[in-house]
Write a protein that holds these residues in place. Structure first.
Motif, PDB file in Angstrom:
ATOM      1  N   THR A 131      21.471 -17.706 -59.174  1.00 40.55           N
ATOM      2  CA  THR A 131      21.783 -16.477 -59.745  1.00 40.55           C
ATOM      3  C   THR A 131      21.020 -15.399 -59.014  1.00 40.55           C
ATOM      4  O   THR A 131      20.015 -15.560 -58.506  1.00 40.55           O
ATOM      5  N   ALA A 132      21.267 -14.241 -59.277  1.00 39.26           N
ATOM      6  CA  ALA A 132      20.653 -13.177 -58.510  1.00 39.26           C
ATOM      7  C   ALA A 132      18.914 -12.899 -58.963  1.00 39.26           C
ATOM      8  O   ALA A 132      18.125 -12.722 -57.961  1.00 39.26           O
ATOM      9  N   GLY A 133      18.907 -13.329 -60.193  1.00 37.88           N
ATOM     10  CA  GLY A 133      17.756 -13.358 -60.725  1.00 37.88           C
ATOM     11  C   GLY A 133      16.705 -14.104 -60.006  1.00 37.88           C
ATOM     12  O   GLY A 133      15.606 -14.120 -59.763  1.00 37.88           O
ATOM     13  N   ALA A 134      17.324 -15.285 -59.968  1.00 35.62           N
ATOM     14  CA  ALA A 134      16.550 -16.626 -59.247  1.00 35.62           C
ATOM     15  C   ALA A 134      16.127 -16.036 -57.611  1.00 35.62           C
ATOM     16  O   ALA A 134      15.053 -16.412 -57.241  1.00 35.62           O
ATOM     17  N   GLN A 135      17.253 -15.311 -57.235  1.00 37.23           N
ATOM     18  CA  GLN A 135      17.028 -15.043 -55.859  1.00 37.23           C
ATOM     19  C   GLN A 135      16.017 -13.947 -55.715  1.00 37.23           C
ATOM     20  O   GLN A 135      14.973 -13.960 -54.644  1.00 37.23           O
ATOM     21  N   GLN A 136      16.049 -13.048 -56.735  1.00 41.67           N
ATOM     22  CA  GLN A 136      14.860 -12.063 -56.847  1.00 41.67           C
ATOM     23  C   GLN A 136      13.384 -12.532 -56.897  1.00 41.67           C
ATOM     24  O   GLN A 136      12.513 -12.121 -56.271  1.00 41.67           O
ATOM     25  N   ALA A 137      13.503 -13.684 -57.605  1.00 38.71           N
ATOM     26  CA  ALA A 137      12.240 -14.389 -58.141  1.00 38.71           C
ATOM     27  C   ALA A 137      11.607 -15.096 -56.779  1.00 38.71           C
ATOM     28  O   ALA A 137      10.378 -15.324 -56.369  1.00 38.71           O
ATOM     29  N   LEU A 138      12.578 -15.212 -55.804  1.00 43.00           N
ATOM     30  CA  LEU A 138      12.103 -15.924 -54.331  1.00 43.00           C
ATOM     31  C   LEU A 138      11.662 -15.027 -53.254  1.00 43.00           C
ATOM     32  O   LEU A 138      10.673 -15.432 -52.473  1.00 43.00           O
TER      33      LEU A 138
END
Ligand SMILES: Nc1ncnc2c1ncn2[C@@H]1O[C@H](COP(=O)(O)OP(=O)(O)OP(=O)(O)O)[C@@H](O)[C@H]1O
Ligand SMILES: [Mg+2]
Length: 341
Positions: A131-138
């Motif tokens: 998800t975009a959220g998880a990618q942001q968190a990376l």
């Protein structure tokens, strides 16, 4: 080149013993064994040798060696420390924000003994499904731990990876494999498995796989274990696709403007139970690869085939639509005086 083979050797004959799927049995273990995309693989080899691994994204179509390359790279970089030094998460693992916060961060902070100059590797396979959220968190995680940990991402569509992650990584694009590259690998496997084949069979495997090595190897195995001989006819039976020879005959009838002949052959295919999509896709492939058709005719044909494909995908997959396509293709090749009413 020698193939590294896991699992038991098969002496001869078809499905008489239990065996691994050949795609796994012949999954390359070193970068040298991966065929195709030579320049990109060369870059990976340099990285594997020098150990200076950047964050990387490998993108491309299914079945062309992305996951394999990343695993080979990690094995060659870390050697015996692979087990300790690699965290692999693929689409079958939970990869929401929590996992990025906990699992990935914990791994990045973990102390591991690695060969000098090497880094821990986090493999995110099928990263386009994160998800975009998880990618942001990376984003920040990638930066903070970059002195000890490197990320390798594989995906089918690089545009599904958010821009900031793309800008932190070296992007390697894999192209579809060429016919000669697939052929080379198929021949190696045929030899190792003592498969009996003829040239027609190999051509059919390459035609049906469309640059996807996994598909080619799977079809090879299915044909061999199902029929005990890899010939063109058997491959098309296994793949359940209209036979290109019939489709070629249809196209030839169209280039002569012979609508009756074209319709007869088309109805024959239809009666065998192929769907409209199967037929139109095969017509497209045959026209695309044909060396009988002049360039201009090819372009015009492909345009019409494209329109028909679109209509079929919209839901009108009837024989009438395919008949309409035949009519238009024939009309292009009729003498103008025949068209006068
Ligand atoms: N370039 C290649 N050289 C040799 N074998 C290959 C190559 N590409 C694919 N294969 C074969 O196909 C199988 C699948 O390859 P791999 O898992 O690397 O595909 P992928 O690119 O990750 O596909 P996906 O996008 O579906 O994950 C491998 O086990 C291997 O047997
Ligand atoms: Mg993969």
């Amino acid at each position: 080149m020698t193939l590294s083979v896991k699992g038991k050797e098969k002496a001869n004959g078809a499905a008489d013993t239990y065996e691994l799927p050949w795609v796994e049995k012949y999954r390359p273990h070193v970068l040298d064994d991966i065929v195709g995309n030579t320049e990109t693989i060369e870059r990976l080899k340099v990285i594997a040798r020098d150990g200076n691994c950047p964050h990387i994204i490998i993108s491309g179509m299914p079945g062309i060696g992305k996951t394999t390359s990343i695993h080979c790279l990690a094995h060659q970089l870390l050697g015996d420390a692979y087990k300790e030094g690699v965290l692999e998460l693929n689409a079958s693992d939970e990869r929401g924000i929590d996992v990025v916060r906990n699992k990935i961060k914990t791994f990045a902070q973990k102390k591991v003994t690695l060969p000098p100059g090497r880094h821990k590797i986090i493999i995110l396979d099928e990263a386009d499904s994160m998800t975009a959220g998880a990618q942001q968190a990376l984003r920040r995680t990638m930066e903070i731990f970059s002195n000890t940990t490197r990320f390798c991402l594989a995906c089918n569509m690089s545009n599904k990876i958010i821009e900031p992650i793309q800008s932190r990584c070296a992007i390697l694009r894999y192209a579809k494999l060429r016919d000669a590259e697939i052929l080379k690998r198929l021949l190696e496997i045929c030899e190792a498995e003592k498969v009996q084949y003829n040239d027609d069979g190999l051509t059919a495997l390459i035609f049906t796989s469309e640059g996807d090595m996994r598909q080619a190897i799977n079809n090879l195995q299915s044909t061999w274990s199902g029929f005990g001989f890899v010939s063109g006819d058997n491959v098309f039976k296994v793949c359940d696709q209209p036979h290109p020879i019939t489709v070629q005959a249809i196209i030839r009838a169209c280039t002569k403007g012979d609508i009756n002949d074209a319709m007869d052959k088309l109805s024959e295919l239809w009666a065998q139970g192929y769907s409209a999509v199967d037929i139109v896709v095969t017509i497209f492939r045959v026209v695309k690869t044909s060396d009988e058709l002049p360039e201009y005719t090819k372009l015009e044909f492909i345009k019409e085939i494209g329109f028909t494909h679109m209509r079929i995908l919209e839901g009108v997959g009837t024989l009438i639509q395919l008949g309409g396509l035949m009519a238009r293709l024939c009309k292009m090749n009729m003498k103008p005086e025949l068209l006068r009413i």
